[in-house]
Motif scaffolding. Structure first.
Motif, PDB file in Angstrom:
ATOM      1  N   VAL A 129      -8.657  10.125  14.562  1.00  0.00           N
ATOM      2  CA  VAL A 129      -7.828   9.783  14.239  1.00  0.00           C
ATOM      3  C   VAL A 129      -8.143   9.360  12.460  1.00  0.00           C
ATOM      4  CG1 VAL A 129      -5.360   8.321  14.409  1.00  0.00           C
ATOM      5  CG2 VAL A 129      -7.291   8.615  16.659  1.00  0.00           C
ATOM      6  N   PHE A 130      -7.008   9.960  12.209  1.00  0.00           N
ATOM      7  CA  PHE A 130      -7.148   9.664  10.645  1.00  0.00           C
ATOM      8  C   PHE A 130      -5.621   9.485   9.553  1.00  0.00           C
ATOM      9  CE2 PHE A 130      -9.670  13.710  11.283  1.00  0.00           C
ATOM     10  CZ  PHE A 130     -10.809  13.306  10.521  1.00  0.00           C
ATOM     11  N   LYS A 131      -5.495   8.514   9.241  1.00  0.00           N
ATOM     12  CA  LYS A 131      -4.488   8.066   8.861  1.00  0.00           C
ATOM     13  C   LYS A 131      -4.547   8.391   6.396  1.00  0.00           C
ATOM     14  CE  LYS A 131      -2.175   3.289   7.509  1.00  0.00           C
ATOM     15  NZ  LYS A 131      -2.390   2.103   7.375  1.00  0.00           N
ATOM     16  N   ASP A 132      -3.718   8.349   6.588  1.00  0.00           N
ATOM     17  CA  ASP A 132      -3.821   9.067   5.035  1.00  0.00           C
ATOM     18  C   ASP A 132      -3.531   7.968   3.812  1.00  0.00           C
ATOM     19  OD1 ASP A 132      -3.266  10.923   2.331  1.00  0.00           O
ATOM     20  OD2 ASP A 132      -1.595  11.667   2.978  1.00  0.00           O
ATOM     21  N   ILE A 133      -4.466   7.975   3.191  1.00  0.00           N
ATOM     22  CA  ILE A 133      -4.597   7.281   2.096  1.00  0.00           C
ATOM     23  C   ILE A 133      -4.656   7.533   1.224  1.00  0.00           C
ATOM     24  CG2 ILE A 133      -5.604   5.425   3.859  1.00  0.00           C
ATOM     25  CD1 ILE A 133      -8.420   5.276   2.962  1.00  0.00           C
ATOM     26  N   THR A 134      -4.779   8.391   0.649  1.00  0.00           N
ATOM     27  CA  THR A 134      -4.590   9.701  -0.790  1.00  0.00           C
ATOM     28  C   THR A 134      -4.356   8.955  -1.696  1.00  0.00           C
ATOM     29  OG1 THR A 134      -4.322  11.660   1.062  1.00  0.00           O
ATOM     30  CG2 THR A 134      -4.389  11.909  -1.603  1.00  0.00           C
ATOM     31  N   GLU A 135      -3.045   8.679  -1.754  1.00  0.00           N
ATOM     32  CA  GLU A 135      -1.970   7.593  -2.598  1.00  0.00           C
ATOM     33  C   GLU A 135      -2.475   6.577  -3.239  1.00  0.00           C
ATOM     34  OE1 GLU A 135       2.203   6.886  -3.799  1.00  0.00           O
ATOM     35  OE2 GLU A 135       2.286   7.407  -2.309  1.00  0.00           O
ATOM     36  N   LYS A 136      -2.921   5.664  -1.893  1.00  0.00           N
ATOM     37  CA  LYS A 136      -3.373   4.409  -1.611  1.00  0.00           C
ATOM     38  C   LYS A 136      -4.209   4.720  -3.317  1.00  0.00           C
ATOM     39  CE  LYS A 136      -5.450   0.528   1.011  1.00  0.00           C
ATOM     40  NZ  LYS A 136      -5.071   0.437   2.292  1.00  0.00           N
ATOM     41  N   THR A 137      -5.982   5.065  -2.470  1.00  0.00           N
ATOM     42  CA  THR A 137      -6.962   5.928  -3.575  1.00  0.00           C
ATOM     43  C   THR A 137      -6.963   6.437  -4.218  1.00  0.00           C
ATOM     44  OG1 THR A 137      -7.663   6.248  -0.791  1.00  0.00           O
ATOM     45  CG2 THR A 137      -9.052   6.807  -3.391  1.00  0.00           C
ATOM     46  N   LEU A 138      -6.473   7.090  -4.626  1.00  0.00           N
ATOM     47  CA  LEU A 138      -5.980   7.858  -5.797  1.00  0.00           C
ATOM     48  C   LEU A 138      -5.493   6.539  -7.214  1.00  0.00           C
ATOM     49  CD1 LEU A 138      -4.054  10.955  -5.686  1.00  0.00           C
ATOM     50  CD2 LEU A 138      -6.673  10.936  -6.307  1.00  0.00           C
ATOM     51  N   ILE A 139      -4.362   5.549  -6.531  1.00  0.00           N
ATOM     52  CA  ILE A 139      -3.815   4.400  -7.320  1.00  0.00           C
ATOM     53  C   ILE A 139      -5.102   3.832  -7.299  1.00  0.00           C
ATOM     54  CG2 ILE A 139      -2.472   2.659  -7.172  1.00  0.00           C
ATOM     55  CD1 ILE A 139      -0.245   4.340  -5.563  1.00  0.00           C
TER      56      ILE A 139
END
Length: 455
Positions: A158-168
């Motif tokens: 199960v994957f939870k998208d944290i792209t925006e959070k990580t990029l910030i």
């Protein structure tokens, strides 16, 4: 069927003597004399099968409806299935993803961590972590939970998208590193202190300014370095408490006893009890300003006490004039300062042309000239002008004085000299006339004596 020798296998739902339902699987055969039954309690198996069916259905519902990404992988890491939510996050078609090796989509560092999680899953029921996918040159970051399905030995992730959070976070980290570098290399001293003025952190420049290592500067009270806690200091402190920010300059005593004049800006960090102070050593500038001020006062004293008129002007504007000059042109000093030369010439319309001619000469060379100036009240003054061009920063200096009385005296002296010459000439003429007259008088007297003797 049984009598035909084919046997029979089936299941029964029975209610035992305890009142509980049990599932029984049976196998019966016939050997022409008797029926042989074999019974097996499969209640637990049936229950597990039912649970599995329910779980499978629930998983399918969750698989299709959840906003999190879900992947199923075989033991070799090949993608068996993927939900639409995950595909939407990474922007790939399902056909391109199914059957591929999942590790092919991972960054190099993420691939190593993923393989470690894969190995750990054989010993534990669940593995969690963060993984970076590289899809067409773009990074996607996910938090994941990986489970091993013991029924079919498939891996469910199960994957939870944290792209925006990580990029910030990455951007903030980058800015923080940049800020730390800038602060560390800044020429100005930068100090972080609490609401009591205790120094919590300082850069190397601050330590250099205060003549102490920055590590030893930490823990000291910023205001303990103030030279004199006089009214000005109390005013600075009061303003800081009222507004949360202040900018001023004061004398500080350094750790080695040296006295420095520091410019400082203190500002409170919003929603904290912290203050950021930027300090700069302006001792040399302060000393230069004092010298310049003393020099200016000295110049001002000379400027005002000279007996001749002085005008400082640049381009077409009058910058300053002394009192003597203002009195010569019969105009208050405050009215002349910061006005144009043209406005001054408007007050002497009959002499404007002569003044403009002189100004044109000044554009080419230094000029010394005496001009008659007629004022609006009819007064005529003879003023002697001497201009030095580009004295400093394109400023010109004109020295002028009223020579009206001097010219009158010169005229009187000239007339006096003329009368003196006439007198001397008359005396000479009288002397020249008197000499032959004296001779004639003598001859006449001699003649008179001769005549008497003859007659």
């Amino acid at each position: 069927l049984i009598q035909e020798g084919k046997g029979h296998v089936g299941e029964l739902l029975l209610n035992n003597h305890s009142g509980n339902f049990v599932y029984v699987k049976y196998d019966v055969i016939y050997n022409d004399e008797a029926y042989f039954f074999t019974f097996m309690d499969v209640t637990i198996f049936k229950k597990n099968e039912k649970d599995y069916t329910i779980s499978t259905q629930m998983f399918q519902d969750l698989f299709s409806k959840t906003t999190d990404g879900i992947l199923t992988l075989d033991q070799d890491g090949q993608v068996l299935d993927v939900n639409e939510a995950f595909l939407a996050k990474i922007g790939l078609e399902k056909d391109l993803f199914i059957g591929s090796q999942f590790t092919d989509f991972l960054s190099i560092s993420a691939r190593r961590n993923w393989e470690k999680s894969w190995e750990a899953l054989l010993e534990v029921e669940k593995v969690s972590g963060i993984v970076e996918l590289l899809i067409e040159g773009r990074s996607y970051f996910f938090e994941y939970n990986m489970y091993l399905n013991k029924y079919n030995y498939q891996l469910i992730t199960v994957f939870k998208d944290i792209t925006e959070k990580t990029l910030i976070k990455q951007e903030l980290k980058k800015r923080e590193e940049m800020f730390t570098h800038i602060v560390g290399e800044a020429i100005d001293g930068i100090i972080l202190s609490d609401d009591q003025g205790i120094i919590l952190e300082a850069n190397r420049s601050a330590g250099k300014i205060f003549e102490i290592r920055k590590e030893k500067l930490v823990g000291k009270e910023l205001f303990s370095f103030i030279s004199e806690k006089d009214e000005r200091f109390q005013s600075v402190k009061k303003k800081l408490l009222q507004t949360g920010a202040v900018r001023d300059e004061l004398f500080f005593i350094m750790a080695n006893g040296q006295k420095k004049y520091l410019e400082f800006t203190i500002k409170k960090v919003e929603e904290t009890n912290l203050h950021v102070t930027i300090v700069r050593n302006v001792t040399e500038r302060h000393e230069m300003e004092l010298k310049l001020r003393n020099s200016e006062n000295h110049f001002r004293k000379i400027f005002e006490e000279l007996t001749e008129g002085l005008i400082l002007w640049k381009d077409d504007y009058i910058i300053d004039i002394n009192e003597v000059g203002a009195n010569i042109i019969s105009c208050p000093k405050r009215k002349i300062q910061s006005v144009t030369i043209g406005q001054v010439l408007d007050q002497i319309p009959e002499s404007r042309q002569a003044m403009e001619n002189m100004l044109r000469k000044i554009e080419r060379q230094d000029v010394e000239e005496t001009l008659p100036i007629k004022f609006r009240d009819g007064t005529i003054k003879y003023i002697e002008f001497s201009t030095k061009r580009n004295l400093l920063n394109d400023m010109n200096l004109t020295v002028f004085k009223d020579v009206t009385e001097k010219l009158k005296l010169q005229e009187q002296l000239r007339k006096s000299d003329t009368l003196s010459v006439v007198g001397e000439l008359a005396a000479g003429i009288a002397h020249e006339i008197r000499n032959p007259m004296t001779a004639l008088k003598g001859f006449i007297q001699l003649l008179e004596s001769s005549v008497k003797e003859d007659f």
